[in-house]
Design a protein around this motif. Structure first.
Motif, PDB file in Angstrom:
ATOM      1  N   TRP A   1      -9.856  -4.150  14.445  1.00 32.96           N
ATOM      2  CA  TRP A   1     -11.248  -3.996  14.895  1.00 32.96           C
ATOM      3  C   TRP A   1     -11.292  -3.263  16.237  1.00 32.96           C
ATOM      4  O   TRP A   1     -12.112  -2.366  16.457  1.00 32.96           O
ATOM      5  CB  TRP A   1     -11.896  -5.378  15.031  1.00 32.96           C
TER       6      TRP A   1
ATOM      7  N   LEU B   1      -8.457   6.078  10.383  1.00 32.04           N
ATOM      8  CA  LEU B   1      -8.835   4.666  10.515  1.00 32.04           C
ATOM      9  C   LEU B   1      -9.179   4.078   9.151  1.00 32.04           C
ATOM     10  O   LEU B   1      -8.747   2.974   8.811  1.00 32.04           O
ATOM     11  CB  LEU B   1     -10.034   4.540  11.463  1.00 32.04           C
ATOM     12  N   ASP B   2      -9.958   4.811   8.353  1.00 30.49           N
ATOM     13  CA  ASP B   2     -10.353   4.306   7.032  1.00 30.49           C
ATOM     14  C   ASP B   2      -9.123   4.042   6.156  1.00 30.49           C
ATOM     15  O   ASP B   2      -9.083   3.089   5.385  1.00 30.49           O
ATOM     16  CB  ASP B   2     -11.276   5.310   6.325  1.00 30.49           C
ATOM     17  N   THR B   3      -8.103   4.915   6.284  1.00 28.85           N
ATOM     18  CA  THR B   3      -6.922   4.806   5.426  1.00 28.85           C
ATOM     19  C   THR B   3      -5.920   3.772   5.936  1.00 28.85           C
ATOM     20  O   THR B   3      -5.376   2.986   5.156  1.00 28.85           O
ATOM     21  CB  THR B   3      -6.213   6.182   5.331  1.00 28.85           C
ATOM     22  N   TYR B   4      -5.681   3.769   7.249  1.00 29.47           N
ATOM     23  CA  TYR B   4      -4.538   3.015   7.783  1.00 29.47           C
ATOM     24  C   TYR B   4      -4.885   1.667   8.427  1.00 29.47           C
ATOM     25  O   TYR B   4      -3.986   0.844   8.612  1.00 29.47           O
ATOM     26  CB  TYR B   4      -3.756   3.869   8.790  1.00 29.47           C
ATOM     27  N   LEU B   5      -6.154   1.412   8.759  1.00 36.49           N
ATOM     28  CA  LEU B   5      -6.451   0.118   9.397  1.00 36.49           C
ATOM     29  C   LEU B   5      -6.065  -1.078   8.525  1.00 36.49           C
ATOM     30  O   LEU B   5      -5.657  -2.112   9.055  1.00 36.49           O
ATOM     31  CB  LEU B   5      -7.927   0.030   9.803  1.00 36.49           C
ATOM     32  N   PRO B   6      -6.180  -0.976   7.186  1.00 36.17           N
ATOM     33  CA  PRO B   6      -5.767  -2.132   6.374  1.00 36.17           C
ATOM     34  C   PRO B   6      -4.303  -2.531   6.567  1.00 36.17           C
ATOM     35  O   PRO B   6      -3.931  -3.670   6.277  1.00 36.17           O
ATOM     36  CB  PRO B   6      -6.021  -1.661   4.933  1.00 36.17           C
TER      37      PRO B   6
ATOM     38  N   LYS C   1     -11.497   9.474  11.965  1.00 35.07           N
ATOM     39  CA  LYS C   1     -12.284   8.615  11.073  1.00 35.07           C
ATOM     40  C   LYS C   1     -11.530   8.390   9.753  1.00 35.07           C
ATOM     41  O   LYS C   1     -11.437   7.272   9.269  1.00 35.07           O
ATOM     42  CB  LYS C   1     -13.656   9.249  10.813  1.00 35.07           C
ATOM     43  N   ARG C   2     -10.946   9.487   9.230  1.00 34.74           N
ATOM     44  CA  ARG C   2     -10.171   9.353   7.981  1.00 34.74           C
ATOM     45  C   ARG C   2      -8.939   8.480   8.197  1.00 34.74           C
ATOM     46  O   ARG C   2      -8.585   7.661   7.351  1.00 34.74           O
ATOM     47  CB  ARG C   2      -9.711  10.736   7.512  1.00 34.74           C
TER      48      ARG C   2
ATOM     49  N   ARG D   1     -13.119  13.833  13.428  1.00 37.82           N
ATOM     50  CA  ARG D   1     -13.197  13.863  11.959  1.00 37.82           C
ATOM     51  C   ARG D   1     -11.922  13.283  11.340  1.00 37.82           C
ATOM     52  O   ARG D   1     -11.974  12.448  10.432  1.00 37.82           O
ATOM     53  CB  ARG D   1     -13.427  15.306  11.505  1.00 37.82           C
TER      54      ARG D   1
ATOM     55  N   SER E   1       0.814  -1.224   0.000  1.00 35.31           N
ATOM     56  CA  SER E   1       0.000   0.000   0.000  1.00 35.31           C
ATOM     57  C   SER E   1       0.844   1.269   0.000  1.00 35.31           C
ATOM     58  O   SER E   1       0.329   2.342  -0.291  1.00 35.31           O
ATOM     59  CB  SER E   1      -0.900   0.012   1.229  1.00 35.31           C
TER      60      SER E   1
ATOM     61  N   ARG F   1     -10.690   0.507  15.909  1.00 34.03           N
ATOM     62  CA  ARG F   1     -11.876   1.239  15.425  1.00 34.03           C
ATOM     63  C   ARG F   1     -12.907   1.358  16.538  1.00 34.03           C
ATOM     64  O   ARG F   1     -13.512   2.409  16.763  1.00 34.03           O
ATOM     65  CB  ARG F   1     -12.484   0.579  14.191  1.00 34.03           C
TER      66      ARG F   1
END
Length: 209
Positions: free
Chosen positions: A201, A175-180, A172-173, A169, A8, A204
């Protein structure tokens, strides 16, 4: 197996300013909280979670409580006490009672806290001349989102200039970007044996339960 970070181009060790919305000013504010990397930011643990479906009314508050509440601004005034001290005081009310909130040296606050505005106020309840009060509480305008979701909301450790709403705010961004690319150090067999959730999990859920 390829490491998810390698495919990534993202790493939890990326500097925090790589996150969308983190300017130089925000970077310095986050550094005061010990946050310098994306990993530090994801592990910025909320001090508590507030259930917005069960907030206390003013009449149920006690001195020493650390709470969030919904209140309307009845009156707001600013006075310059001495050259280096400017005090803004608001009288807040709900259907059950009134309380006072005070902020020190916050420029332009009076214009934003105008009378009739509904707010969510977070802080420790104190007393001033026998009445309930809060010194330097965190606040944000009450939004439709708060009322509709009635969700559990994280209350973060803050530093001057940095508000809960901004952290939520950007979190949230992040987590969406880096959790993978979050790799759980525990093997699956161990997690199953002890009934542990996966790290991504859990991170989050920590911020958005």
């Amino acid at each position: 197996h390829e490491h998810p970070e390698e495919t990534s181009g993202l790493s939890l060790d990326d500097p925090v300013e790589r996150l969308s919305g983190v300017s130089d000013v925000r970077k310095r504010q986050l550094a005061r909280l010990g946050v310098r990397t994306v990993r530090d930011f994801l592990y910025l643990t909320p001090r508590r979670h507030e259930d917005f479906s069960a907030l206390k009314p003013i009449s149920h508050l006690s001195v020493g409580d650390e709470v969030s509440l919904i209140a309307r601004v009845q009156d707001v005034r600013t006075r310059q006490v001495r050259p280096n001290l400017r005090i803004t005081t608001a009288i807040l009310s709900d259907a059950t009672g009134q309380m006072r909130a005070t902020w020190f040296n916050q420029k332009g606050l009076e214009a934003r806290l105008r009378a009739g505005r509904d707010l969510i106020i977070s802080g420790r309840v104190g007393q001033y001349l026998g009445r309930l009060s809060m010194d330097s509480p965190e606040w944000e305008p009450l939004s439709r989102e708060h009322l509709n979701t009635a969700r559990i909301v994280p209350i973060y450790p803050l530093t001057e200039g940095l508000g809960h709403r901004w952290i939520r705010r950007v979190m949230k961004r992040a987590l969406d970007t880096y959790l993978p690319v979050v790799v759980d150090p525990l093997p699956e067999s161990l997690r199953i044996r002890y009934g542990l959730d996966e790290l991504a999990w859990a991170l989050r859920a920590l911020h958005f339960p």
